[in-house]
Design a protein around this motif. Structure first.
Motif, mmCIF file in Angstrom:
data_model
loop_
_atom_site.group_PDB
_atom_site.id
_atom_site.type_symbol
_atom_site.label_atom_id
_atom_site.label_comp_id
_atom_site.label_asym_id
_atom_site.label_seq_id
_atom_site.Cartn_x
_atom_site.Cartn_y
_atom_site.Cartn_z
ATOM 1 N N ARG A 127 0.775 -1.319 -0.017
ATOM 2 C CA ARG A 127 0.119 -0.047 0.086
ATOM 3 C C ARG A 127 0.984 1.249 -0.042
ATOM 4 O O ARG A 127 0.482 2.163 -0.661
ATOM 5 N N ARG A 143 -9.497 1.381 -9.601
ATOM 6 C CA ARG A 143 -8.994 0.707 -8.384
ATOM 7 C C ARG A 143 -7.601 -0.022 -8.709
ATOM 8 O O ARG A 143 -7.354 -0.690 -9.910
ATOM 9 N N ARG A 187 -3.888 6.997 2.812
ATOM 10 C CA ARG A 187 -3.299 5.735 2.981
ATOM 11 C C ARG A 187 -4.606 5.025 3.340
ATOM 12 O O ARG A 187 -5.166 5.336 4.524
ATOM 13 N N PRO A 188 -5.203 4.061 2.560
ATOM 14 C CA PRO A 188 -6.297 3.194 2.733
ATOM 15 C C PRO A 188 -6.102 2.473 4.320
ATOM 16 O O PRO A 188 -4.942 2.098 4.544
ATOM 17 N N VAL A 224 0.946 4.035 -2.671
ATOM 18 C CA VAL A 224 0.344 5.307 -2.598
ATOM 19 C C VAL A 224 1.561 6.385 -3.005
ATOM 20 O O VAL A 224 1.317 7.470 -3.831
ATOM 21 N N TYR A 233 -6.644 -3.007 -1.690
ATOM 22 C CA TYR A 233 -7.011 -2.047 -2.929
ATOM 23 C C TYR A 233 -6.477 -0.452 -2.539
ATOM 24 O O TYR A 233 -6.564 0.031 -1.216
ATOM 25 N N VAL A 234 -6.270 0.242 -3.638
ATOM 26 C CA VAL A 234 -6.103 1.897 -3.409
ATOM 27 C C VAL A 234 -7.199 2.051 -4.688
ATOM 28 O O VAL A 234 -7.254 1.621 -5.689
ATOM 29 N N LEU A 267 -3.496 11.278 -2.228
ATOM 30 C CA LEU A 267 -4.214 10.148 -1.594
ATOM 31 C C LEU A 267 -4.038 10.009 0.095
ATOM 32 O O LEU A 267 -3.122 10.376 0.336
ATOM 33 N N ALA A 280 -8.519 5.341 -6.559
ATOM 34 C CA ALA A 280 -7.797 6.745 -6.795
ATOM 35 C C ALA A 280 -8.735 7.563 -7.989
ATOM 36 O O ALA A 280 -9.146 6.582 -8.773
#
Ligand SMILES: *Cc1c(COP(=O)(O)O)cnc(C)c1O
Length: 397
Positions: free
Chosen positions: A308, A371, A324-325, A312, A330-331, A322, A333
């Motif tokens: 991640r 994604r 950070r999830p 990111v 997943y990210v 962004l 964006a």
């Protein structure tokens, strides 16, 4: 000569299904490969790591056992149901009756689709966030129901606002599906959101369906909430889990549903008419997975967290801003305007061979986003970012 092919026309319900995004990506991938590109597939959310060794070893043993060669029991092995109930007690301090409040599934997707068949009559409304994991919407379409989509918006940190459901829809609503930590947005929901959702379902007499596929995949110390931790949730709620993500067992097809016994009983009835349950040896292996030491989970979390951070940071180096999830693999964006998410993803594949999923593949409200699945090692993620740099793919300031 004209052929009579009327009888080969698909049922009406199939014509109502939107195309599956992964199928469209396959076409783009083939074209890129035909042009000599080696693709980096960060599209589908399929874990790249092998299943833990202890689970494979248990499987090898279990496959030799002739009792596993017969049709399995519809309800799954009592030992598997007990292991699930124990896992729930350990994780959430929630007590489950392993015979009535636990139902093993051939992967959670199967159960989510069949749950809609068990409860949705033609014309019934089902409330589903948009974007969503596809089967949350498609089970209802296959069952002849009507969807009430509630958009997930960046301004609300991708939490649905149930007050947006129109009263006319609410009067016909039977079920509500939701999923946090969320696929595809990677958003997480605070406990208060689950409490509000339980209250909303109680007031409107809805069956509540929570998909907790990312129960363990959470970072920076965050712990996802189980629906069943919320007082009153079991009166009308069920929660779906999968072995696919936490234990890298996507190909094994194994998951489970827990919660309200009456809801699970109807899901069980659909299943008895459509499948034979999970291969017994896979259930034996799944039991061993549920009792893996915490170090397995810790290593898994650390790996995804590093990926991640690489992704990111990489996207930030290309102009994206962004957060950070806190969970999932997943990210999510935003797409550089003015492109549609599909056109952006297609352009990236054509020019770099890097495969993302267009947000629109998860529902109309996913438009404007893409994604990234963190399903490759860090050096491959870095290579993907390097290719984007080289192709001058940027998010404009
Ligand atoms: C990956 C995923 C699943 C898993 O489905 P299985 O059929 O158990 O492999 C379910 N729900 C969500 C939201 C997912 O992302």
């Amino acid at each position: 000569m004209t052929l009579m092919t009327e009888h080969l026309t698909e049922a009406h319900r199939l014509t109502l299904l939107p195309p599956y995004a992964t199928a469209q990506l396959e076409v783009l991938r083939s074209a890129a490969e035909a042009n000599g590109l080696t693709c980096i597939d960060l599209g589908i959310g399929s874990p790249d790591q092998p299943t833990p060794k202890a689970v494979i070893e248990r499987m090898i043993e279990a496959i030799q056992d002739p009792s596993n060669h017969r049709y399995p029991a519809f309800r799954g092995k009592p030992a598997f149901r007990r292991a699930i109930a124990e896992w729930y007690r350990r994780h959430y301090n929630v007590e489950l009756d392993p015979d009535k409040e636990v139902l093993p599934l051939i992967g959670s997707k199967e159960g989510l689709a069949k749950l809609a068949l068990a409860f949705v009559n033609p014309g019934d409304v089902v409330i589903v966030p948009d974007p969503s994991y596809p089967v949350h919407q498609r089970g209802t379409i296959l069952a002849g129901g009507e969807l009430c989509l509630v958009p997930l918006r960046a301004e609300r940190e991708f939490l649905p606002d149930w007050a947006e459901v129109p009263a006319t829809m609410l009067a016909k609503a039977r079920l509500l599906f939701y999923n946090f930590p969320n696929n595809p947005t990677a958003a997480v929901a605070p406990r208060t959101f689950h409490e509000e959702t339980v209250e909303f379902a109680r007031k409107n007499d809805l069956i509540l369906v929570h998909d907790l596929a990312y129960a363990e995949l959470a970072f920076d110390g965050y712990r996802p909430t189980s629906l069943l931790e919320i007082p009153g949730a079991k009166d009308r709620g069920v929660e779906f889990h999968t072995m696919s993500k936490t234990y890298n067992m996507a190909g094994w097809r194994c998951g489970f549903a827990v919660g309200n016994a009456r809801v699970l009983e109807q899901l069980y009835r659909v299943k008895t008419n459509m499948d034979y349950g999970i291969f017994g040896a896979i259930q034996d292996a799944a039991i061993s997975a549920l009792s893996l030491p915490q170090s397995h989970i810790e290593q898994l979390i650390a790996k995804y967290q590093r990926r991640r951070d690489v992704m990111v940071a990489g996207l930030e180096s290309l102009g994206w801003k962004l957060e950070r999830p806190k969970a999932t693999m997943y990210v999510w964006a935003p797409v550089p305007p003015p492109l549609t998410s599909y056109d952006f993803v297609a352009d990236v594949i054509n020019r770099t061979g890097v495969i993302f999923t267009p947000g629109s593949g998860f529902g109309a409200a996913g438009e404007g986003f893409f994604r990234v699945s963190l399903v490759a090692e860090e050096h491959i993620l870095k290579e993907a970012i390097a290719r984007l740099h080289q192709a001058k793919i940027r998010y404009p300031a």
